[in-house]
Design an enzyme around this catalytic site. Structure first.
Site, PDB file in Angstrom:
ATOM      1  N   GLU A   1      64.643   3.416 -54.619  1.00 57.06           N
ATOM      2  CA  GLU A   1      65.932   4.006 -54.220  1.00 57.06           C
ATOM      3  C   GLU A   1      65.711   5.295 -53.425  1.00 57.06           C
ATOM      4  O   GLU A   1      64.992   6.203 -53.874  1.00 57.06           O
ATOM      5  CB  GLU A   1      66.786   4.285 -55.459  1.00 57.06           C
TER       6      GLU A   1
ATOM      7  N   ASP B   1      70.716  -3.120 -66.438  1.00 61.00           N
ATOM      8  CA  ASP B   1      70.053  -1.837 -66.710  1.00 61.00           C
ATOM      9  C   ASP B   1      69.985  -1.542 -68.202  1.00 61.00           C
ATOM     10  O   ASP B   1      70.938  -1.810 -68.938  1.00 61.00           O
ATOM     11  CB  ASP B   1      70.872  -0.697 -66.067  1.00 61.00           C
TER      12      ASP B   1
ATOM     13  N   GLU C   1      64.291   2.946 -65.465  1.00 58.84           N
ATOM     14  CA  GLU C   1      63.969   3.966 -64.460  1.00 58.84           C
ATOM     15  C   GLU C   1      62.820   4.833 -64.944  1.00 58.84           C
ATOM     16  O   GLU C   1      62.852   5.335 -66.072  1.00 58.84           O
ATOM     17  CB  GLU C   1      65.196   4.862 -64.215  1.00 58.84           C
TER      18      GLU C   1
HETATM   19  O1  KIV Z   1      72.920   1.161 -61.375  1.00 65.07           O
HETATM   20  C1  KIV Z   1      72.815   0.660 -60.262  1.00 65.07           C
HETATM   21  O2  KIV Z   1      73.756   0.164 -59.653  1.00 65.07           O
HETATM   22  C2  KIV Z   1      71.485   0.671 -59.640  1.00 65.07           C
HETATM   23  C3  KIV Z   1      71.391   0.339 -58.189  1.00 65.07           C
HETATM   24  C4  KIV Z   1      71.779   1.520 -57.401  1.00 65.07           C
HETATM   25  C5  KIV Z   1      70.050  -0.168 -57.818  1.00 65.07           C
HETATM   26  O3  KIV Z   1      70.528   0.969 -60.283  1.00 65.07           O
END
Ligand code: KIV
Length: 264
Positions: free
Chosen positions: A181, A84, A114
């Site tokens: 999600e 991420d 996101e």
């Molecule tokens: O940060 C995370 O673990 C996620 C998942 C919920 C897809 O983005």
């Protein structure tokens, strides 16, 4: 062992072979998950909660993601690794480029961000630099203040249409994978059918190409939350983490998990 890459995942989508993904944040679990056959690991900013003990993903920094990405990559050299970009680390193009470089240099194959149409220019710019990007729409935990909490998204026709449009424009801009999600299963079915890229769901029902769960949820060690879309695989597999992961992979492949009971 063969490396899993984006073509592997795209072929699975094309051939309708379902696949399981999981979050991991350290060397040991990454190694164990890879050994059981997990093809995709996410270093999620969920580490803000699962590792750091915050009540949201918002405090997570780019340095945190770099640190955990390096550890996971060491444990699982052959899996497809997504990491991420944390909250507010990809608002400006130069900032997004600089932070993406750090994450890819730490060992990720793909970054995840996101948001919807607000990201189009950034996605185009990163794609021009041959960066693999995973979108994330529906419930976007980095924006829970704006969304007024952790709630199912896309319940009204207007909201559902907006999510479909976002998915189409993200694919058009260049994302090569998409996470959905906490949206109704019938909405994720429409999106999965309309998109040609692999779509991974969490709380999005059975129709997506892949599923992802947070490792602590799947192992039943997340206390105080009763998440409808989660199954405690450790409990149902005799308390063995190895067997829990194998069962998760098989149930996703065979379309057993998630069942209607785990869907909205
Ligand atoms: O940060 C995370 O673990 C996620 C998942 C919920 C897809 O983005």
């Amino acid at each position: 062992m063969e490396n899993i890459n984006i073509s592997t995942l795209q072929n699975w989508k094309n051939e309708k072979i379902k696949f399981a993904a999981i979050t991991a944040y350290d060397f040991s679990f990454a190694k164990l998950f890879a050994k059981q056959g997990i093809p995709v690991i996410l270093v999620g900013d969920s580490l803000g909660m699962t590792i750091q003990g915050h009540n949201s993903t918002i405090p997570v920094t780019i340095q945190n993601i770099e640190y955990h990405t390096k550890a996971v990559r060491k444990g699982a050299p052959h899996i497809f690794l997504i990491s991420d970009l944390p909250f507010m680390s990809y608002c400006q193009i130069n900032q997004a480029l600089k932070n993406t470089a750090k994450i890819i240099q730490s060992g990720a194959n793909m970054i995840k961000i996101e948001g919807g149409k607000n990201l189009i220019n950034i996605i185009k710019e990163l794609s021009n630099q041959s960066i693999l990007i995973c979108g994330h729409i529906g419930l976007t935990p980095q924006y829970t203040n704006y969304l007024s909490g952790y709630k199912i998204q896309g319940k009204t026709e207007k909201d559902a249409n907006k999510i479909v449009e976002e998915a189409l424009s993200l694919e058009d801009a260049g994302v090569k994978m998409l996470v959905l999600e906490c949206i109704p299963a019938k909405l994720s079915r429409i999106i999965t059918q309309r998109l040609s890229i692999p779509v991974i769901g969490i709380g999005a029902g059975r129709y997506t190409d892949g599923q992802i769960l947070v490792m602590q949820d799947l192992l039943g060690i997340t206390e105080g939350k009763n998440l409808k879309f989660v199954k405690n695989f450790l409990f149902y597999n005799g308390g063995s983490i190895q067997n829990a992961i194998k069962a998760y992979i098989n149930e996703v492949k065979q379309g057993i998990f998630p069942s209607d009971k785990h869907s909205f």
